[in-house]
Design a protein around this motif. Structure first.
Motif, PDB file in Angstrom:
ATOM      1  N   ALA A   1      34.803 -29.616  -5.814  1.00 24.79           N
ATOM      2  CA  ALA A   1      33.567 -30.250  -5.319  1.00 24.79           C
ATOM      3  C   ALA A   1      33.198 -29.716  -3.936  1.00 24.79           C
ATOM      4  O   ALA A   1      32.019 -29.459  -3.644  1.00 24.79           O
ATOM      5  CB  ALA A   1      33.746 -31.768  -5.276  1.00 24.79           C
ATOM      6  N   LEU A   2      34.202 -29.505  -3.076  1.00 24.23           N
ATOM      7  CA  LEU A   2      33.942 -28.986  -1.728  1.00 24.23           C
ATOM      8  C   LEU A   2      33.403 -27.552  -1.775  1.00 24.23           C
ATOM      9  O   LEU A   2      32.436 -27.215  -1.087  1.00 24.23           O
ATOM     10  CB  LEU A   2      35.227 -29.031  -0.877  1.00 24.23           C
ATOM     11  CG  LEU A   2      35.787 -30.424  -0.560  1.00 24.23           C
ATOM     12  CD1 LEU A   2      37.069 -30.310   0.257  1.00 24.23           C
ATOM     13  CD2 LEU A   2      34.753 -31.258   0.211  1.00 24.23           C
ATOM     14  N   PHE A   3      34.023 -26.689  -2.607  1.00 24.83           N
ATOM     15  CA  PHE A   3      33.589 -25.289  -2.681  1.00 24.83           C
ATOM     16  C   PHE A   3      32.221 -25.144  -3.375  1.00 24.83           C
ATOM     17  O   PHE A   3      31.546 -24.133  -3.197  1.00 24.83           O
ATOM     18  CB  PHE A   3      34.648 -24.433  -3.387  1.00 24.83           C
ATOM     19  CG  PHE A   3      35.760 -24.006  -2.474  1.00 24.83           C
ATOM     20  CD1 PHE A   3      35.563 -22.993  -1.543  1.00 24.83           C
ATOM     21  CD2 PHE A   3      37.008 -24.613  -2.537  1.00 24.83           C
ATOM     22  CE1 PHE A   3      36.593 -22.587  -0.695  1.00 24.83           C
ATOM     23  CE2 PHE A   3      38.033 -24.228  -1.693  1.00 24.83           C
ATOM     24  CZ  PHE A   3      37.829 -23.213  -0.758  1.00 24.83           C
ATOM     25  N   THR A   4      31.820 -26.167  -4.129  1.00 22.06           N
ATOM     26  CA  THR A   4      30.485 -26.150  -4.740  1.00 22.06           C
ATOM     27  C   THR A   4      29.400 -26.081  -3.669  1.00 22.06           C
ATOM     28  O   THR A   4      28.301 -25.564  -3.916  1.00 22.06           O
ATOM     29  CB  THR A   4      30.293 -27.408  -5.626  1.00 22.06           C
ATOM     30  OG1 THR A   4      31.237 -27.347  -6.708  1.00 22.06           O
ATOM     31  CG2 THR A   4      28.902 -27.511  -6.216  1.00 22.06           C
ATOM     32  N   LEU A   5      29.697 -26.565  -2.472  1.00 19.15           N
ATOM     33  CA  LEU A   5      28.718 -26.559  -1.377  1.00 19.15           C
ATOM     34  C   LEU A   5      28.326 -25.136  -0.970  1.00 19.15           C
ATOM     35  O   LEU A   5      27.292 -24.939  -0.319  1.00 19.15           O
ATOM     36  CB  LEU A   5      29.275 -27.323  -0.160  1.00 19.15           C
ATOM     37  CG  LEU A   5      29.658 -28.790  -0.424  1.00 19.15           C
ATOM     38  CD1 LEU A   5      30.319 -29.406   0.791  1.00 19.15           C
ATOM     39  CD2 LEU A   5      28.428 -29.607  -0.844  1.00 19.15           C
ATOM     40  N   LEU A   6      29.131 -24.127  -1.373  1.00 16.10           N
ATOM     41  CA  LEU A   6      28.809 -22.730  -1.054  1.00 16.10           C
ATOM     42  C   LEU A   6      27.831 -22.113  -2.053  1.00 16.10           C
ATOM     43  O   LEU A   6      27.319 -21.015  -1.830  1.00 16.10           O
ATOM     44  CB  LEU A   6      30.093 -21.880  -1.043  1.00 16.10           C
ATOM     45  CG  LEU A   6      31.159 -22.207   0.003  1.00 16.10           C
ATOM     46  CD1 LEU A   6      32.386 -21.343  -0.222  1.00 16.10           C
ATOM     47  CD2 LEU A   6      30.609 -21.994   1.408  1.00 16.10           C
TER      48      LEU A   6
ATOM     49  N   GLY B   1      29.108 -30.333 -16.705  1.00 17.90           N
ATOM     50  CA  GLY B   1      29.509 -30.153 -15.312  1.00 17.90           C
ATOM     51  C   GLY B   1      29.951 -28.724 -15.069  1.00 17.90           C
ATOM     52  O   GLY B   1      29.362 -27.780 -15.621  1.00 17.90           O
ATOM     53  N   PRO B   2      31.025 -28.538 -14.307  1.00 16.94           N
ATOM     54  CA  PRO B   2      31.362 -27.186 -13.825  1.00 16.94           C
ATOM     55  C   PRO B   2      31.766 -26.188 -14.900  1.00 16.94           C
ATOM     56  O   PRO B   2      31.623 -24.988 -14.687  1.00 16.94           O
ATOM     57  CB  PRO B   2      32.518 -27.432 -12.845  1.00 16.94           C
ATOM     58  CG  PRO B   2      33.051 -28.790 -13.176  1.00 16.94           C
ATOM     59  CD  PRO B   2      31.898 -29.562 -13.704  1.00 16.94           C
TER      60      PRO B   2
ATOM     61  N   PHE C   1      23.603 -30.076  -8.656  1.00 12.33           N
ATOM     62  CA  PHE C   1      23.864 -31.499  -8.903  1.00 12.33           C
ATOM     63  C   PHE C   1      24.857 -31.677 -10.053  1.00 12.33           C
ATOM     64  O   PHE C   1      25.805 -32.466  -9.946  1.00 12.33           O
ATOM     65  CB  PHE C   1      22.551 -32.228  -9.219  1.00 12.33           C
ATOM     66  CG  PHE C   1      22.758 -33.681  -9.583  1.00 12.33           C
ATOM     67  CD1 PHE C   1      22.895 -34.648  -8.604  1.00 12.33           C
ATOM     68  CD2 PHE C   1      22.848 -34.072 -10.923  1.00 12.33           C
ATOM     69  CE1 PHE C   1      23.116 -35.983  -8.942  1.00 12.33           C
ATOM     70  CE2 PHE C   1      23.057 -35.398 -11.272  1.00 12.33           C
ATOM     71  CZ  PHE C   1      23.192 -36.355 -10.273  1.00 12.33           C
ATOM     72  N   ILE C   2      24.643 -30.955 -11.163  1.00 16.11           N
ATOM     73  CA  ILE C   2      25.512 -31.120 -12.337  1.00 16.11           C
ATOM     74  C   ILE C   2      26.939 -30.687 -12.006  1.00 16.11           C
ATOM     75  O   ILE C   2      27.918 -31.349 -12.392  1.00 16.11           O
ATOM     76  CB  ILE C   2      24.951 -30.332 -13.541  1.00 16.11           C
ATOM     77  CG1 ILE C   2      23.699 -31.032 -14.081  1.00 16.11           C
ATOM     78  CG2 ILE C   2      25.984 -30.190 -14.656  1.00 16.11           C
ATOM     79  CD1 ILE C   2      23.004 -30.316 -15.223  1.00 16.11           C
ATOM     80  N   GLN C   3      27.085 -29.576 -11.256  1.00 14.87           N
ATOM     81  CA  GLN C   3      28.431 -29.098 -10.918  1.00 14.87           C
ATOM     82  C   GLN C   3      29.147 -30.065  -9.982  1.00 14.87           C
ATOM     83  O   GLN C   3      30.313 -30.407 -10.192  1.00 14.87           O
ATOM     84  CB  GLN C   3      28.350 -27.711 -10.276  1.00 14.87           C
ATOM     85  CG  GLN C   3      29.722 -27.116  -9.980  1.00 14.87           C
ATOM     86  CD  GLN C   3      29.660 -25.609  -9.786  1.00 14.87           C
ATOM     87  OE1 GLN C   3      29.036 -24.906 -10.574  1.00 14.87           O
ATOM     88  NE2 GLN C   3      30.310 -25.117  -8.752  1.00 14.87           N
ATOM     89  N   LEU C   4      28.438 -30.529  -8.956  1.00 14.05           N
ATOM     90  CA  LEU C   4      29.046 -31.462  -7.991  1.00 14.05           C
ATOM     91  C   LEU C   4      29.411 -32.774  -8.684  1.00 14.05           C
ATOM     92  O   LEU C   4      30.523 -33.292  -8.510  1.00 14.05           O
ATOM     93  CB  LEU C   4      28.071 -31.709  -6.834  1.00 14.05           C
ATOM     94  CG  LEU C   4      28.641 -32.422  -5.606  1.00 14.05           C
ATOM     95  CD1 LEU C   4      29.720 -31.574  -4.945  1.00 14.05           C
ATOM     96  CD2 LEU C   4      27.532 -32.716  -4.590  1.00 14.05           C
ATOM     97  N   MET C   5      28.480 -33.304  -9.481  1.00 10.20           N
ATOM     98  CA  MET C   5      28.734 -34.547 -10.223  1.00 10.20           C
ATOM     99  C   MET C   5      29.946 -34.386 -11.144  1.00 10.20           C
ATOM    100  O   MET C   5      30.822 -35.250 -11.205  1.00 10.20           O
ATOM    101  CB  MET C   5      27.504 -34.918 -11.049  1.00 10.20           C
ATOM    102  CG  MET C   5      27.728 -36.082 -11.998  1.00 10.20           C
ATOM    103  SD  MET C   5      26.519 -36.148 -13.345  1.00 10.20           S
ATOM    104  CE  MET C   5      26.919 -34.698 -14.297  1.00 10.20           C
ATOM    105  N   GLY C   6      30.022 -33.247 -11.848  1.00 13.09           N
ATOM    106  CA  GLY C   6      31.124 -33.009 -12.785  1.00 13.09           C
ATOM    107  C   GLY C   6      32.465 -32.997 -12.091  1.00 13.09           C
ATOM    108  O   GLY C   6      33.423 -33.652 -12.540  1.00 13.09           O
TER     109      GLY C   6
END
Length: 530
Positions: free
Chosen positions: A498-503, A421-422, A375-380
């Motif tokens: 944000a897209l690559f965070t899904l991995l 965040g990230p 959540f924190i990475q995607l939000m960031g």
């Protein structure tokens, strides 16, 4: 393993103790030094230009030519990238503890040597500086995978995220420390050896005492690293390395009993664990099909997100000039003396660190074990995308004097959400989701991808962001696409992040062995040896 090793289970459920905080400080001081050394160079580069590239009667003070500036600022990044790969691999081969002291010695020796020179000619000074900053970066690179892995392997599963984040958050204090040391040294020398502004006498050479200032600032980086060497050497090897890689559960229990003040009883299974009895363990290698099947997408996720994040994070130099000029922290160089300019650059960097950089790190420490890494990475990444686009599209609006404070606020928020965040999570997650025998290597690979992104961000975008008008480019630079278009590109980079965070999987609240599958039964893993 056919059953979870008891010592590891005890670590996962151990209460937070004084030793956990000691480990944070020992590992964190390495990161304090890392950040100090990597960021303090940006404070003294203007001073180096004035000392070694002064042209008498020039309308503007001396400055480093673009290729020299890129070398001075970038050579440590190249060293860091190499060190992350090498020491990450070595940490899995020899053990975390054995390698941990080597990186610190390198950092201490090269910090001191960075302030020395083989000669007083510009070429010799810059060559010496670049040589030692490469090896300084090499040592700093080793600290990334080792500190993260050591902290994740010591921590309990409930607060592991906060502990690793706290180690990384020391970076913020390192940046702050670099600014404060430069402030004190430049102010002291300016008070003792005052000089008139450059435009009062363009023929005047830079005062010789200024040469001591940049050397002292760089050499100070050795002190915090040297102070923690003794305690680093006293740390035992992590229980997870000893039990899972070195296959010695008995030693792991003895080590952890000493430092965590708990008595760990081994069961019969653990007493008989040996390397031979574990030949059928899940021992697949980094380049095996089994690793690709289990962790391939995870490694792709951790490398790409760190690479994309660092492109955006290290591009901040692009608009720092605009920021500092906009809020009148940094007047024109010609209106200041050499030491006054150094003082004002240090002051600006210190205030930015205090307001935007440090708070973001500690927000991550406070919330990561509640909100989770994902959540924190995607939000960031999403917030950084929004703020970059909000800066980019009305860029001409922000440049107007009445709106400059808004520009500064947007800029600060962008980097607040990088750190909350990230920038924090990309460091934490690779230390949790890979098997113990490959953990340090995979973290090193992910971190090296990040440093490759830093090189693209710091230098690729430095050239790209130059004005389309040849008259408005910085001295020595070719024309580029302009700051507005560079910001739009950076917004797109953040969106890709944000897209690559899904991995990347969520690791909150799970034991390391649960995440990596190292507590699975032998029957599942008999055919995985490669």
């Amino acid at each position: 393993m056919s059953q979870q090793v008891g010592v590891l289970n005890a670590l996962d459920i151990a209460k937070t103790q004084w030793y956990h905080f000691t480990a944070i400080i020992i590992a964190g001081m390495g990161f304090f030094t890392d950040a100090y050394d990597l960021f303090c160079i940006s404070i003294v580069t203007k001073l180096l230009g004035r000392i070694y590239y002064h042209i008498p009667n020039s309308p503007r003070p001396g400055s480093l030519p673009p290729n020299i500036a890129a070398a001075v600022n970038g050579v440590a990044f190249c060293g860091t990238l190499t060190g992350q790969l090498f020491f990450g691999w070595l940490g899995d081969k020899l053990g975390r503890k054995k390698v941990y002291g080597i990186t610190l010695i390198l950092m201490v020796v090269c910090s001191i040597a960075s302030g020395l020179s083989f000669s007083d000619t510009p070429k010799a000074v810059i060559a010496t500086l670049c040589f030692f900053r490469f090896w300084l970066g090499f040592g700093i690179g080793g600290d990334y995978p080792l500190s993260a892995t050591i902290m994740s392997e010591y921590a309990n599963k409930k607060t592991r995220g906060a502990f690793i984040a706290a180690v990384f958050a020391m970076q913020g204090f390192g940046i702050l420390g670099g600014g404060i040391v430069a402030l004190i040294v430049s102010a002291a020398f300016n008070n003792r050896f005052p000089a008139p502004p450059y435009m009062d006498n363009p023929n005047r050479p830079t005062i010789p005492e200024a040469d001591y200032v940049w050397r002292m600032v760089l050499m100070f980086g050795a002190i915090p690293a040297a102070l923690t060497y003794y305690w680093r050497m006293k740390m035992p090897e992590t229980a997870r390395y000893t039990a899972l890689v070195a296959q010695n559960a008995k030693q792991a229990a003895a080590d952890m009993s000493k430092v965590l003040q708990v008595h760990l009883e081994l069961n019969e299974y653990e007493k008989n664990i040996t390397t031979e009895s574990n030949e059928n363990q899940n021992r697949f290698g980094l380049f095996s099909r089994e690793f690709a099947k289990r962790h391939g997408l995870h490694l792709l996720g951790t490398t790409t997100t760190w690479f994309l994040l660092d492109i955006a994070f290290y591009s901040q130099n692009l608009f720092q000039k605009d920021i500092f000029t906009a809020i009148e922290w940094l007047p024109s160089a010609a209106t200041m003396s050499e030491l006054e300019e150094c003082f004002k650059i240090a002051r600006a960097q210190t205030l930015i660190a205090l307001c935007g950089t440090v708070p973001g790190y500690w927000f991550t420490v406070a919330f990561i074990d509640y909100l989770g890494r994902f959540f924190i990475q995607l939000m960031g990444f999403i917030m950084m995308t929004i703020f970059m686009f909000a800066l980019a599209f009305p860029y001409n609006h922000w440049k107007e004097k009445p709106h400059r404070i808004g520009f500064v606020v947007m800029y600060s928020l962008t980097f607040f959400f990088a750190n909350f965040g990230p920038n924090s999570t990309t460091f934490i997650v690779p230390a949790e989701i890979f098997p113990a025998r490959l953990r340090s290597t995979c973290h090193g690979i992910s971190a090296a991808a990040g440093k490759a992104g830093a090189i693209v961000g710091a230098f690729g975008f430095l050239y790209a962001a130059q004005s389309k008008d040849p008259k408005l480019t910085d001295p020595g630079y070719p024309t580029g696409i302009g700051v507005k278009n560079a910001l739009i590109m950076l917004g797109c980079v953040n969106f890709c992040g944000a897209l690559f965070t899904l991995l990347v999987p969520e690791s909150k609240g799970k034991s390391l062995e649960e995440l990596t599958g190292e507590n699975e039964g032998d029957d599942k893993n008999e055919n995985t040896h490669v």
